[in-house]
Structures are given as structure tokens and as C-alpha cells.
Design an enzyme around this catalytic site. Structure first.
Site, PDB file in Angstrom:
ATOM      1  CG  ASP A   1     -28.752   4.620 -15.881  1.00  0.00           C
ATOM      2  OD1 ASP A   1     -29.079   5.805 -15.726  1.00  0.00           O
ATOM      3  OD2 ASP A   1     -28.010   3.997 -15.088  1.00  0.00           O
TER       4      ASP A   1
ATOM      5  CG  ASP B   1     -27.593   8.861 -13.208  1.00  0.00           C
ATOM      6  OD1 ASP B   1     -28.225   8.092 -13.953  1.00  0.00           O
ATOM      7  OD2 ASP B   1     -26.488   8.580 -12.702  1.00  0.00           O
TER       8      ASP B   1
ATOM      9  CG  HIS C   1     -22.951   8.648  -9.001  1.00  0.00           C
ATOM     10  ND1 HIS C   1     -23.349   9.706  -9.757  1.00  0.00           N
ATOM     11  CD2 HIS C   1     -23.662   7.577  -9.465  1.00  0.00           C
ATOM     12  CE1 HIS C   1     -24.237   9.289 -10.659  1.00  0.00           C
ATOM     13  NE2 HIS C   1     -24.457   8.005 -10.496  1.00  0.00           N
TER      14      HIS C   1
ATOM     15  CG  HIS D   1     -19.803   8.874 -11.682  1.00  0.00           C
ATOM     16  ND1 HIS D   1     -19.786   8.695 -13.049  1.00  0.00           N
ATOM     17  CD2 HIS D   1     -20.773   8.058 -11.218  1.00  0.00           C
ATOM     18  CE1 HIS D   1     -20.715   7.798 -13.377  1.00  0.00           C
ATOM     19  NE2 HIS D   1     -21.334   7.396 -12.292  1.00  0.00           N
TER      20      HIS D   1
ATOM     21  CD  GLU E   1     -26.227   4.213 -10.120  1.00  0.00           C
ATOM     22  OE1 GLU E   1     -26.579   3.500 -11.064  1.00  0.00           O
ATOM     23  OE2 GLU E   1     -25.485   5.193 -10.252  1.00  0.00           O
TER      24      GLU E   1
ATOM     25  CD  GLU F   1     -28.847   6.240 -11.317  1.00  0.00           C
ATOM     26  OE1 GLU F   1     -28.947   5.718 -12.441  1.00  0.00           O
ATOM     27  OE2 GLU F   1     -27.836   6.837 -10.906  1.00  0.00           O
TER      28      GLU F   1
HETATM   29 MN    MN Z   1     -27.738   6.072 -14.097  1.00  0.00          MN
HETATM   30 MN    MN Z   2     -25.839   6.858 -11.685  1.00  0.00          MN
END
Ligand code: MN
Ligand code: MN
Length: 300
Positions: free
Chosen positions: A85, A96, A157, A165, A191, A286
Site C-alpha cells: 500500500d 493512495d 475514504h 482520511h 479499497e 485500492e
Molecule cells: Mn492505502
Molecule cells: Mn486508503
């Protein structure tokens, strides 16, 4: 629309995506977690973006929140199911993105497809009119159709300037989210997580990932050294998560001791590792998207 802002998001997205692919190529048996994380982070910086959070390397039953410690001896093994990630930011605007790689074996291929196909379906349905519960529903149905469970207490998010977030949560099941919709121009990370376990995560040991919290409390601390360390961390990392191993040059003393002290005072918090509740294996995919009126633009 503030096009400069979206251009920053898009640039962060390109860099995060490239770093994700590069990181995936480094996941080999015997590779050190520390090497993979450092190389991916170095790549993000080289390309001119900032680190939105430490590279997360979560294996097997771990869903998220693990970044190697400065002297972490852990290496990857054949058969590991790794969630890589990655987060980059340009001018604070964050992208992200995550991928799951199974190292050397093909046992969890279907579970990897389940989370990745769930993300594709969610992206297809993502626009300014779809209720959040409907996005959760399509994720849940897709993962269930492959014979797995979505993880119900991990969510996508909203993303903001130096905020990882913020705003809405995008559920991975249909019973959350209600009739609320996204808005045109929202930047969100979607995600989905799939598992053969219980379908939720619980907090485990420390992750080596920290966040500066309540800055007003700093005024109440009398210990000048602790105050000084906190000021350095806050000015360096702002409101973004950071790794224990990034603090060496900022903290002259033992980093772990300093971070423990700061956490004791409530000035930093350490994220816990997130473990599947029944020790199921977990996969994740994600992407970050910009929501448009009738669809969305994937930037990672
Ligand atoms: Mn992530
Ligand atoms: Mn994330």
C-alpha cells in the site's frame, strides 16, 4: 474546479501508481521488508512527490498497517500474500493505492481477483449519484460471488490536502453508507478487502506507523526535550502518518523511547496492525479516483 489542485492529485496518482508497480516487482522470496519499503519510498521522492504515509507491507492474515522498523530483519517468503500500500502527495494532495501480490505460488489467485474485480465494479458504479451503500453493495456482491467475505470494518475514504482520511467513508458492504452520495470533484480512495476468515479485522501489535495528534497538548508539556522532538516531528510530517524509521535524523536519542514518551503524553499515536479476526488470509486492491457527475477518473 480548481484545476491546479486536480493536477497535483493526478501527478501524485501517476507517481504512486508507478511506485506501486515498482514495489510489486521487488516482492521476491528473501527480500527484506526494509529494502522494499525504502526503495519504494525513495522512488516516490525521486519523482518529485512527498510521502503521504509509510509504505505498508501487510502479509497473509494482516490486512494493513505494517511498515518495517529501522532494524527490521523480516524477509518475504514464497507463498506470502502481500498487500503493498503506497501513498504519494504533491502539494499535500494525496493519492493512495494498493495491490496484492502472492509470492511464487498461485493458491490465492481467486481471492486476489475477488478484491480486484470488486474494485473494478465499484469504479464502474462510482459517480455523483450512486449512494454509498450501493457502492458497498456491489463490492460485497462481487467478493461474495467468488466465495469470500468482504472485510466490513475497513473502508475507503475521502482524501484532502495533507489529510489521508477525511469526509466520507466508502463501505465494503451494502448495509453501511445509506443514501448519501459522493459529490462531483470529491477525491476518494476505494479499497475492497476479501478474506476467507471472519470478515473483519481486530487491532494487533504496533505497526511502527505514527501520527502527530493533538498539538494543543504540547503547550502543557514541561519536558523541553520531548517538546522539542514533537515540534520537529510536527513540522516535518504535519498531519500525515510517518514511520519510526524516518525519525533518526530528527530524534537524537533512542527513537523508540522518544516515540513511547510522546505517545504517553498523547502527542503521537501509533497505529495498531490490523489482523483478520479469525486469521483468514486477506487480499486488497485500492485506487484513488476523482468523482465526476456521471463517472469517475482513476488517477492511480
Ligand atoms: Mn492505502
Ligand atoms: Mn486508503
Amino acid at each position: 474546479m480548481n484545476e491546479t489542485m486536480y493536477d497535483s492529485y493526478r501527478q501524485a496518482g501517476r507517481i504512486a501508481a508507478e511506485a506501486r508497480e515498482y514495489g510489486a516487482s521487488l516482492l521476491k522470496p528473501g527480500a527484506l521488508f526494509l529494502d522494499v519499503a525504502s526503495k519504494v519510498e525513495a522512488r516516490i521522492l525521486e519523482k518529485g512527490a512527498g510521502l503521504a504515509f509509510p509504505v505498508n507491507l501487510a502479509c497473509n492474515t494482516l490486512a494493513a498497517h505494517y511498515s518495517p522498523h529501522a532494524d527490521d530483519p523480516s524477509t518475504f517468503s514464497r507463498g506470502d500474500v502481500v498487500k503493498l500500500d503506497v501513498g504519494a502527495h504533491v502539494n499535500g494532495y494525496i493519492a493512495d493505492t494498493a495491490v496484492t501480490v502472492e509470492i511464487g505460488t498461485h493458491i490465492y489467485e481467486k481471492m486476489i481477483t475477488a478484491s480486484s474485480e470488486a474494485l473494478n465494479q465499484a469504479i464502474t458504479h462510482c459517480n455523483a449519484h450512486t449512494p454509498l451503500s450501493a457502492i458497498g453493495e456491489v463490492i460485497e456482491q462481487t467478493i461474495t460471488s467468488y466465495g469470500y467475505k468482504p472485510i466490513d470494518n475497513l473502508m475507503g475514504h475521502g482524501l484532502g490536502c495533507y489529510e489521508l482520511h477525511t469526509g466520507v467513508s466508502i463501505p465494503n458492504i451494502g448495509s453501511y453508507g445509506g443514501s448519501t452520495t459522493l459529490s462531483e470533484g470529491d477525491v476518494v480512495a476505494i479499497e475492497p478487502f476479501a478474506t476467507n476468515g471472519a470478515g473483519h479485522v481486530i487491532a494487533g501489535k504496533g505497526s511502527n506507523i505514527y501520527l502527530c495528534t493533538n498539538s494543543f497538548k504540547a503547550k502543557l508539556i514541561r519536558d523541553a526535550k520531548t517538546k522539542g522532538v514533537y515540534a520537529k516531528l510536527l513540522s516535518q510530517f504535519k498531519t500525515l502518518p510517518f514511520a519510526q524509521r524516518w525519525c533518526d535524523s530528527l530524534v537524537q536519542s533512542n527513537v523508540d523511547v522518544a516515540l513511547r514518551k510522546l505517545s504517553f503524553y498523547g502527542l503521537t499515536k501509533q497505529y495498531p496492525q490490523l489482523v483478520e479476526a479469525k486469521n483468514g488470509t486477506v487480499t486488497q486492491k485500492e485506487h484513488t479516483v476523482i468523482v465526476r457527475e456521471e463517472d469517475c477518473e482513476v488517477i492511480t
